[in-house]
Every structure is written in C-alpha cells, then in structure tokens.
Motif scaffolding. Structure first.
Motif, PDB file in Angstrom:
ATOM      1  N   GLY A   8       0.831  -1.205   0.000  1.00  0.00           N
ATOM      2  CA  GLY A   8       0.000   0.000   0.000  1.00  0.00           C
ATOM      3  C   GLY A   8       0.861   1.249   0.000  1.00  0.00           C
ATOM      4  N   THR A   9       1.902   1.241   0.815  1.00  0.00           N
ATOM      5  CA  THR A   9       2.830   2.380   0.847  1.00  0.00           C
ATOM      6  C   THR A   9       3.538   2.530  -0.492  1.00  0.00           C
ATOM      7  OG1 THR A   9       3.158   2.084   3.226  1.00  0.00           O
ATOM      8  CG2 THR A   9       4.822   3.359   2.044  1.00  0.00           C
ATOM      9  N   LEU A  10       3.991   1.428  -1.053  1.00  0.00           N
ATOM     10  CA  LEU A  10       4.642   1.469  -2.365  1.00  0.00           C
ATOM     11  C   LEU A  10       3.695   2.033  -3.427  1.00  0.00           C
ATOM     12  CD1 LEU A  10       7.078   0.776  -4.181  1.00  0.00           C
ATOM     13  CD2 LEU A  10       6.051  -1.490  -4.477  1.00  0.00           C
ATOM     14  N   GLY A  11       2.458   1.561  -3.435  1.00  0.00           N
ATOM     15  CA  GLY A  11       1.479   2.051  -4.406  1.00  0.00           C
ATOM     16  C   GLY A  11       1.187   3.532  -4.229  1.00  0.00           C
ATOM     17  N   GLY A  12       1.071   3.989  -2.980  1.00  0.00           N
ATOM     18  CA  GLY A  12       0.827   5.409  -2.723  1.00  0.00           C
ATOM     19  C   GLY A  12       1.984   6.277  -3.176  1.00  0.00           C
ATOM     20  N   VAL A  63      -2.411  -3.775  -9.145  1.00  0.00           N
ATOM     21  CA  VAL A  63      -1.095  -4.409  -9.058  1.00  0.00           C
ATOM     22  C   VAL A  63      -0.659  -4.485  -7.595  1.00  0.00           C
ATOM     23  CG1 VAL A  63       1.351  -4.139  -9.629  1.00  0.00           C
ATOM     24  CG2 VAL A  63      -0.378  -3.810 -11.401  1.00  0.00           C
ATOM     25  N   SER A  64      -0.829  -3.391  -6.855  1.00  0.00           N
ATOM     26  CA  SER A  64      -0.451  -3.372  -5.434  1.00  0.00           C
ATOM     27  C   SER A  64      -1.285  -4.360  -4.627  1.00  0.00           C
ATOM     28  CB  SER A  64      -0.610  -1.968  -4.855  1.00  0.00           C
ATOM     29  OG  SER A  64       0.273  -1.078  -5.477  1.00  0.00           O
ATOM     30  N   ILE A  65      -2.572  -4.414  -4.895  1.00  0.00           N
ATOM     31  CA  ILE A  65      -3.450  -5.346  -4.178  1.00  0.00           C
ATOM     32  C   ILE A  65      -3.044  -6.786  -4.488  1.00  0.00           C
ATOM     33  CG2 ILE A  65      -5.824  -6.224  -4.016  1.00  0.00           C
ATOM     34  CD1 ILE A  65      -6.728  -3.282  -4.443  1.00  0.00           C
ATOM     35  N   PHE A  66      -2.802  -7.078  -5.765  1.00  0.00           N
ATOM     36  CA  PHE A  66      -2.392  -8.428  -6.138  1.00  0.00           C
ATOM     37  C   PHE A  66      -1.091  -8.816  -5.429  1.00  0.00           C
ATOM     38  CE2 PHE A  66       0.202 -11.277  -8.717  1.00  0.00           C
ATOM     39  CZ  PHE A  66      -0.636 -12.373  -8.809  1.00  0.00           C
ATOM     40  N   GLY A 108      -6.614  -6.615   1.222  1.00  0.00           N
ATOM     41  CA  GLY A 108      -6.888  -5.706   0.109  1.00  0.00           C
ATOM     42  C   GLY A 108      -7.410  -4.365   0.580  1.00  0.00           C
ATOM     43  N   PHE A 109      -8.308  -4.377   1.580  1.00  0.00           N
ATOM     44  CA  PHE A 109      -8.858  -3.137   2.120  1.00  0.00           C
ATOM     45  C   PHE A 109      -7.760  -2.241   2.672  1.00  0.00           C
ATOM     46  CE2 PHE A 109     -10.234  -0.847   5.951  1.00  0.00           C
ATOM     47  CZ  PHE A 109     -11.134   0.047   5.387  1.00  0.00           C
ATOM     48  N   VAL A 110      -6.898  -2.813   3.492  1.00  0.00           N
ATOM     49  CA  VAL A 110      -5.810  -2.017   4.085  1.00  0.00           C
ATOM     50  C   VAL A 110      -4.891  -1.496   2.985  1.00  0.00           C
ATOM     51  CG1 VAL A 110      -3.814  -2.097   5.631  1.00  0.00           C
ATOM     52  CG2 VAL A 110      -5.957  -3.183   6.307  1.00  0.00           C
ATOM     53  N   ILE A 136      -4.462   2.538   2.220  1.00  0.00           N
ATOM     54  CA  ILE A 136      -3.157   3.190   2.360  1.00  0.00           C
ATOM     55  C   ILE A 136      -2.764   3.892   1.061  1.00  0.00           C
ATOM     56  CG2 ILE A 136      -0.683   2.759   2.655  1.00  0.00           C
ATOM     57  CD1 ILE A 136      -1.473   0.582   4.707  1.00  0.00           C
ATOM     58  N   ILE A 137      -2.996   3.243  -0.075  1.00  0.00           N
ATOM     59  CA  ILE A 137      -2.698   3.873  -1.366  1.00  0.00           C
ATOM     60  C   ILE A 137      -3.460   5.194  -1.485  1.00  0.00           C
ATOM     61  CG2 ILE A 137      -2.991   3.706  -3.875  1.00  0.00           C
ATOM     62  CD1 ILE A 137      -2.591   0.662  -3.563  1.00  0.00           C
ATOM     63  N   GLY A 138      -4.750   5.152  -1.227  1.00  0.00           N
ATOM     64  CA  GLY A 138      -5.574   6.346  -1.354  1.00  0.00           C
ATOM     65  C   GLY A 138      -5.169   7.451  -0.397  1.00  0.00           C
ATOM     66  N   LEU A 139      -4.885   7.091   0.853  1.00  0.00           N
ATOM     67  CA  LEU A 139      -4.519   8.107   1.846  1.00  0.00           C
ATOM     68  C   LEU A 139      -3.168   8.741   1.547  1.00  0.00           C
ATOM     69  CD1 LEU A 139      -5.790   6.422   5.135  1.00  0.00           C
ATOM     70  CD2 LEU A 139      -6.815   8.339   3.884  1.00  0.00           C
ATOM     71  N   ILE A 140      -2.170   7.943   1.196  1.00  0.00           N
ATOM     72  CA  ILE A 140      -0.846   8.500   0.884  1.00  0.00           C
ATOM     73  C   ILE A 140      -0.928   9.379  -0.358  1.00  0.00           C
ATOM     74  CG2 ILE A 140       1.476   7.926   0.055  1.00  0.00           C
ATOM     75  CD1 ILE A 140       1.422   5.536   1.972  1.00  0.00           C
ATOM     76  N   SER A 141      -1.604   8.890  -1.378  1.00  0.00           N
ATOM     77  CA  SER A 141      -1.724   9.648  -2.618  1.00  0.00           C
ATOM     78  C   SER A 141      -2.484  10.957  -2.385  1.00  0.00           C
ATOM     79  CB  SER A 141      -2.433   8.803  -3.673  1.00  0.00           C
ATOM     80  OG  SER A 141      -2.583   9.519  -4.864  1.00  0.00           O
ATOM     81  N   GLY A 142      -3.621  10.879  -1.726  1.00  0.00           N
ATOM     82  CA  GLY A 142      -4.422  12.085  -1.484  1.00  0.00           C
ATOM     83  C   GLY A 142      -3.714  13.089  -0.601  1.00  0.00           C
ATOM     84  N   LEU A 143      -3.105  12.617   0.473  1.00  0.00           N
ATOM     85  CA  LEU A 143      -2.389  13.510   1.377  1.00  0.00           C
ATOM     86  C   LEU A 143      -1.200  14.163   0.659  1.00  0.00           C
ATOM     87  CD1 LEU A 143      -2.178  14.604   4.274  1.00  0.00           C
ATOM     88  CD2 LEU A 143      -0.731  12.649   4.807  1.00  0.00           C
ATOM     89  N   GLY A 144      -0.475  13.383  -0.109  1.00  0.00           N
ATOM     90  CA  GLY A 144       0.663  13.925  -0.856  1.00  0.00           C
ATOM     91  C   GLY A 144       0.247  14.970  -1.872  1.00  0.00           C
ATOM     92  N   ILE A 145      -0.821  14.694  -2.614  1.00  0.00           N
ATOM     93  CA  ILE A 145      -1.306  15.653  -3.612  1.00  0.00           C
ATOM     94  C   ILE A 145      -1.775  16.928  -2.931  1.00  0.00           C
ATOM     95  CG2 ILE A 145      -3.180  16.071  -5.274  1.00  0.00           C
ATOM     96  CD1 ILE A 145      -2.782  13.124  -6.167  1.00  0.00           C
TER      97      ILE A 145
END
Length: 170
Positions: free
Chosen positions: A12-16, A47-50, A74-76, A80-89
């Motif tokens: 999740g961190t990698l994807g974010g 890809v990250s979830i898989f 998958g949920f976690v 994490i992807i969404g939160l890291i990406s959104g917070l970073g943007i």
C-alpha cells in the motif's frame, strides 16, 4: 496483526508513493495531471493489491488465503494507497498554489469548451452548478477526489483478486 497486514502496509505504501511520483511526473507533461493520475491509479491499485495478497498468501499464510483474508488485506492496501496519494497531492497543491490555479484553470477551460454538450445532456442548471463548484474548488477537493478514486475501484479489485487467489486448506 502484522501477519495479516504486513504485506498490505508494504505494498500500500509502495502504491501510494508510486501514485505521487506519477502525479509529479505528469505535472511536468501537462497543466492538469489529475485525470491521467486517476488512470494510473487504475493500474497501480490492482497491481499493489495483487502483490499484497500474493505475498500474504505465499509468505505469511502457508500458501492459503480465504476470501475474507483477501478482502481484509486488500482493504488495508487500497486504503493506504488512497490516503498516501491524497495527502501527498494535497500537500503538493498547498506548497505550489500556482500549480493548483493552473489545474483549476484547465478544468474551467474544459468545462467551457464542453458547454453545449453538457447543457444538451443535463441542462443549463446542472452546468451552472458544476461551473460554480469548479470555481469554488480548493486543493483539498482535488486530493479528496484522488483518494476516493483509489478507494472505490480498490474495493472491486480486492473482490476479484481475492476470488482468484483464494485457496483454503482442506
């Protein structure tokens, strides 16, 4: 707990982070990177979830994964992807207000160039409402939209990937 979510945290961190890098790279290519970043999210999220589910199954759970375990990991991961990406943007847009204004101007330009089509499909009132909302847009709105569009598809990707990788001990 780390047995279940160790891989989710990692991938999740990698994807974010990859999503943030994509946003940065695309911002140099065009004035409004938000739409392309959403498309990139449709690639990096599954890809990250898989990878998180496969890693959990192979290295943390002795080659087995139930549907509920897959959905939890998958949920976690997509959260994490969404939160890291959104917070970073959000932080990027706060640090660079001119960049935010160029994104906003680009969205207004697209809206104005599509005026006839939009009015014919949904009416003048809806067009004016959308125009008002875009004019009132703030950096948090763009970040929230990115987060939501990583989380919602992530749910569906988690369902599909959990079914594909499911293997219960007999």
């Amino acid at each position: 707990m780390s047995k279940y979510f160790g891989s989710a945290y990692q991938f999740g961190t990698l994807g974010g982070i990859l999503s943030l890098v994509a946003f940065g790279v695309m911002s140099w290519l065009q004035p409004d990177p938000t739409n392309l970043n959403l498309i990139f999210g449709y690639v990096i999220t599954p890809v990250s979830i898989f990878l998180a589910l496969k890693y959990f199954k192979d290295y943390s759970n002795n080659g087995y994964i139930s549907f509920s375990e897959g959905m939890s990991v998958g949920f976690v991961t997509y959260l994490i992807i969404g939160l890291i990406s959104g917070l970073g943007i959000w932080i990027i847009l706060l640090i660079f207000p001119d960049f935010f204004e160029s994104i906003k101007a680009s969205k207004l330009e697209v809206l104005e160039s599509s005026r006839e089509t939009i009015v014919s499909q949904v009416g003048e009132e809806s067009y004016q409402s959308t125009l008002t909302n875009v004019k009132a847009m703030v950096p948090f709105d763009i970040a929230l939209n990115d987060t939501i569009w990583k989380i919602i598809p992530g749910l569906f990707f988690s369902i599909i990937i959990s079914i594909i990788l499911r293997k219960n001990p007999n």
